[in-house]
Design an enzyme around this catalytic site. Structure first.
Site, short mmCIF file in Angstrom:
data_model
loop_
_atom_site.label_atom_id
_atom_site.label_comp_id
_atom_site.label_asym_id
_atom_site.label_seq_id
_atom_site.Cartn_x
_atom_site.Cartn_y
_atom_site.Cartn_z
N HIS A 26 -35.65 26.96 48.27
CA HIS A 26 -37.03 27.39 48.54
C HIS A 26 -37.46 27.07 49.97
O HIS A 26 -38.59 27.36 50.35
CB HIS A 26 -38.00 26.72 47.56
CG HIS A 26 -37.77 27.09 46.13
ND1 HIS A 26 -37.71 28.41 45.68
CD2 HIS A 26 -37.56 26.32 45.03
CE1 HIS A 26 -37.49 28.41 44.38
NE2 HIS A 26 -37.39 27.16 43.97
N ASP A 62 -29.81 29.99 40.19
CA ASP A 62 -30.90 29.15 39.73
C ASP A 62 -31.93 30.01 39.00
O ASP A 62 -32.05 31.20 39.26
CB ASP A 62 -31.54 28.48 40.95
CG ASP A 62 -32.56 27.41 40.61
OD1 ASP A 62 -32.17 26.24 40.61
OD2 ASP A 62 -33.73 27.75 40.34
N HIS A 64 -35.06 29.99 39.36
CA HIS A 64 -36.11 30.41 40.29
C HIS A 64 -35.52 31.13 41.49
O HIS A 64 -34.45 30.77 41.98
CB HIS A 64 -36.92 29.19 40.76
CG HIS A 64 -37.52 28.42 39.63
ND1 HIS A 64 -36.90 27.32 39.07
CD2 HIS A 64 -38.66 28.63 38.92
CE1 HIS A 64 -37.66 26.85 38.08
NE2 HIS A 64 -38.72 27.62 37.96
N ASP A 151 -30.95 25.31 35.63
CA ASP A 151 -32.22 25.36 34.89
C ASP A 151 -32.38 26.65 34.11
O ASP A 151 -33.44 26.93 33.55
CB ASP A 151 -33.42 25.15 35.83
CG ASP A 151 -33.35 25.97 37.10
OD1 ASP A 151 -32.38 26.74 37.27
OD2 ASP A 151 -34.27 25.85 37.94
#
Length: 211
Positions: A26, A62, A64, A151
């Site tokens: 991110h 991931d 996200h 995740d």
């Protein structure tokens, strides 16, 4: 850590795993977020480029979207970025990660987003992984960086996919079949009791298939 892993692979190792915390995907060139301050996957990808790989791919698995990785390479044709992630209409980072974000300028066509709905099971997720790997092959990547977030696990408290621990063995196998020198860089995973199991399963599946 990411630089060292990429340097090992550039030096001839088939694969290396950078056990990095906090995660990095991110973080952009001029921003941070989502616990991320340095973009480990981007550092690894650039290290491989600097070592002579003409084209590198980043595969972000991931839950996200790796908005920082996308932003760093969005106008570049030498690093192809592919990401499977929760739909940004319902999940962080919300403002990036849509399917129509394909790159810009020289990088047009070298950004491949595959957003998936909450509740996605492994069969659907794995089909999206196959699409991402096909795009990586078509881009002519000579080396691969995997943003390895686990995740996507069904028990993860901050995500919404339904992958099981055994599925991560298959993920490793599928990535190994790409046949590329590979750097795994650790990203998210918050089901504390299973995060190590799931990460190791990916690496074990990769190692068995690559052997």
């Amino acid at each position: 850590c990411a630089w060292t892993a990429a340097s090992r692979v550039a030096g001839g190792e088939r694969a290396a795993f950078a056990l990095t915390r906090p995660p990095g995907h991110h973080a952009g060139a001029d921003f941070y977020g989502g616990y991320c301050f340095l973009n480990n996957a981007a550092i690894a990808a650039q290290t491989l480029r600097n070592a002579g790989a003409a084209k590198v791919a980043v595969l972000d698995v991931d839950y996200h979207h790796g908005n920082g990785t996308q932003a760093i390479f969005y106008e570049r044709a030498d690093v192809h970025v592919a990401s499977l992630h929760g739909d940004p209409r319902s999940d962080y980072p919300y403002y990036l990660g849509h399917a129509d974000e394909r790159g810009a300028g020289a990088g047009l066509g070298f950004n491949h987003n595959l957003p998936l709905a909450r509740g996605t099971d492994f069969a659907t997720w794995r089909a999206a992984l196959a699409q991402a790997l096909q795009g990586i092959a078509a881009a002519g990547a000579e080396a691969l960086v995997v943003s390895l977030g686990v995740d996507t696990f069904e028990g993860d408290p901050v995500a919404g996919f339904r992958l099981k621990s055994g599925d991560y063995l298959r993920i490793g196998e599928d990535i190994a079949r790409a046949g590329l020198p590979t750097v795994f860089v650790f990203e998210g995973g918050y089901a504390v009791a299973e995060v190590g199991i799931n990460a190791v399963n990916v690496l074990q599946g990769f190692e068995q298939q690559a052997a």
